[in-house]
Design an enzyme around this catalytic site. Structure first.
Site, short mmCIF file in Angstrom:
data_model
loop_
_atom_site.label_atom_id
_atom_site.label_comp_id
_atom_site.label_asym_id
_atom_site.label_seq_id
_atom_site.Cartn_x
_atom_site.Cartn_y
_atom_site.Cartn_z
N ASP A 36 0.81 -1.22 0.00
CA ASP A 36 0.00 0.00 0.00
C ASP A 36 0.84 1.27 0.00
O ASP A 36 0.32 2.35 0.21
CB ASP A 36 -0.92 0.01 1.23
CG ASP A 36 -2.09 -0.96 1.08
OD1 ASP A 36 -2.28 -1.48 -0.03
OD2 ASP A 36 -2.81 -1.20 2.07
N ASP A 277 -19.38 32.08 -36.15
CA ASP A 277 -18.56 30.86 -36.13
C ASP A 277 -19.11 29.80 -35.18
O ASP A 277 -18.85 28.61 -35.36
CB ASP A 277 -17.13 31.20 -35.71
CG ASP A 277 -16.38 31.96 -36.80
OD1 ASP A 277 -16.85 31.93 -37.95
OD2 ASP A 277 -15.35 32.57 -36.49
N GLY A 412 -12.82 17.43 -35.58
CA GLY A 412 -13.71 16.59 -36.37
C GLY A 412 -13.89 17.14 -37.76
O GLY A 412 -13.92 16.40 -38.75
N LEU A 413 -13.99 18.46 -37.88
CA LEU A 413 -14.07 19.09 -39.20
C LEU A 413 -12.79 18.84 -39.98
O LEU A 413 -12.81 18.58 -41.18
CB LEU A 413 -14.31 20.59 -39.04
CG LEU A 413 -15.66 21.02 -38.46
CD1 LEU A 413 -15.66 22.52 -38.22
CD2 LEU A 413 -16.79 20.63 -39.39
#
Length: 517
Positions: A36, A277, A412-413
């Site tokens: 531990d 935008d 993503g674009l």
């Protein structure tokens, strides 16, 4: 307890470590076996701290169990005091040592050490890390700040900032940002605790006019005690996001009678939200999961400031389940309260969001499912302890949220543009998007594999199942990333209405024509 590969929270003694490590002159003696002893790993590697955490272990071994492990604990505590001379000492047991029932509290009481000693009773098999941190901080405050303060005749209003700890998500930077707001309002900071505080600072907590509960998971219990014992009001608004920061300033102004205009700062987020935008991201479906404070705050920012649609909201700390359920009701979603990452993964697969906001676990899940993701909450890994200034709170924090949430969607674009120009010599089909897991590309002569997006999805129930053919799956991947989820949902709804069991390319284009009418 539940055996798992990943866990959102450690056992409660890890929470106690976070408090001890955050403070300057507190030492934690932990009755624990060799296995531990991982405090160094947590704080020096993950958080990249420049000094070792103030934790001493008894490190008993299997052969010690037949001897007097209680004497082993007392020796470790005595040696720790002699070496470190702390202002206060915490003592407790790890989840393993709890089973041998040595009673560290009674053992250390018999030693009569020359410093305040706080004995921690942290039930490892019923509670978890954040509760352990909250209980440890509360016990320290209760022990060290019991004396009433003299009359509060401060020249200007003073506040305590309570809750930031070691291993906290951007806590260091959040404190800087909140201090900046208080300074603009003319409010003095009495103590910041536990991060950077000494035991003398904890004793001075009652001198402040009020407390700011910056992280309820850590400071709520202590703030309630201070309000009850010393009559200190508590500011409960958590300033994550532009709107919440303005509400935070308004709450401070109402409490102190100060004109709030000096602390107003529009930042960049409101400007962008009003700009042209921003419109191409309006209505993006977002799934949110983390600790309750950050998840609830993120949902408000996502819907009210970025125009996203919240389709899933959850947290892993059950102590704040009521707050999470109330927030989920505002967005008309079913609250998800669980500490099982597999249940979270199932929810993400079922909802098919276009953005995931979560912990490092959700980052791994989203990457495998090829969904953009931003980390908003602990638990996090080393990359989410940046060297740069990167708060989540205040107006600058709202700018950081804007950057970290919007950029995955913009990527993503970019992925779509790479797909559009994939036949140009500069690009290669083998090169996937940099922010997502690469898709395996098989030779054209070999059978084409089903994409990970499909392979990872659980099998639908009988009767409602819609199986996608491999050709249809490949065709679906040609659809721009940012509308692909909607195309999938529409196609599956179209197939279900017509009792089509297997979705082919023809089904995909029939659905497209149907919904284009």
């Amino acid at each position: 307890m539940q055996l798992t590969v990943w866990t959102y929270e450690g056992p409660p003694h890890v929470g106690a470590m976070r408090i001890a490590t955050a403070m300057e002159d507190v030492h934690y003696v932990l009755h624990a076996p060799q296995g531990d002893t991982y405090a160094d790993l947590l704080f020096t590697m993950i958080e990249r701290r420049g000094k070792r955490p103030p934790v001493t272990y008894t490190t008993f071994q299997a052969r010690d169990l037949g001897k007097d492990t209680a004497a082993l604990f007392q020796t470790a505590a005595r040696d720790a005091y002699a070496r470190f001379t702390p202002g206060a000492m915490l003592v407790g047991a790890s989840c393993t040592a709890e089973l041998i029932q040595d009673d560290p509290a009674g053992l250390v009481a018999a030693m009569d050490l020359p410093c305040p000693v706080v004995a921690l009773e942290l039930p490892s098999y019923q509670r978890k890390e954040n509760w352990g941190a909250a209980e440890t901080f509360y016990q320290l405050v209760r022990t060290l700040a019991a004396s009433p303060a003299p009359d509060r005749a401060n020249a200007r209003p003073t506040a305590n900032i309570l809750g930031p700890t070691a291993l906290g998500f951007r806590h260091r930077d959040d404190v800087i940002e909140v201090r900046r707001i208080l300074d603009a309002l003319g409010i003095a900071v009495n103590v910041v605790a536990p991060l950077g505080a000494t035991t003398a600072d904890i004793a001075r907590l009652p001198e402040a006019d009020f407390n700011i509960c910056l992280y309820p998971e850590i400071a709520d219990t202590a703030c309630r005690w201070l309000a009850r014992e010393h009559g200190q009001p508590v500011v409960t608004t958590v300033p994550i996001g532009h709107g919440a920061t303005r509400d935070f300033i308004a709450e401070l102004a109402a409490l102190t009678g100060i004109d709030p205009t000096g602390a107003c700062d529009l930042g960049h987020l409101p400007w962008w939200s009003r700009s042209v935008d921003s419109t191409y991201l309006t209505g993006k479906r977002v799934f949110i999961f983390g600790d309750a404070t950050h998840a609830i705050a993120a949902a408000r920012v996502a819907r009210d400031e970025l125009g996203f649609e919240v389709v899933g909201l959850g947290c892993y700390n059950r102590e704040f389940a009521r707050d999470l359920r109330a927030a989920a009701a505002l967005y008309g979603v079913t609250p998800l309260i669980t500490d099982d990452y597999l249940i979270v993964e199932e929810a993400i697969q079922a909802l098919q969001p276009e953005l995931v906001l979560g912990t490092q676990m959700e980052r791994h899940i989203a990457k495998r499912l090829r969904i953009p993701c931003a980390v908003i909450s602990a638990p996090v890994h080393v990359q989410d302890f940046p060297a740069r200034y990167s708060p989540q709170m205040g107006f600058e924090g709202a700018n950081v949220l804007f950057d970290t949430w919007v950029h995955p969607l913009v990527m993503g674009l970019e992925e779509h543009l790479l797909t559009m120009f994939r036949d140009d010599f500069e690009f290669s089909d083998m090169a996937g998007a940099s922010h997502l897991a690469p898709l395996p590309v098989a030779p054209e002569t070999a059978p084409q594999p089903v994409s990970p997006e499909v392979a990872s999805r659980p099998a639908p129930e009988a009767g409602a199942a819609r199986v996608w053919s491999a050709d249809a799956e490949r065709e679906l991947l040609k659809i721009p990333f940012f509308v692909r989820g909607k195309a999938r949902r529409n196609t599956e709804r179209f197939a279900a209405e017509r009792d089509v069991a297997t979705i082919t390319i023809d089904t995909l284009y029939d659905a497209k024509a149907h919904y284009a009418r």
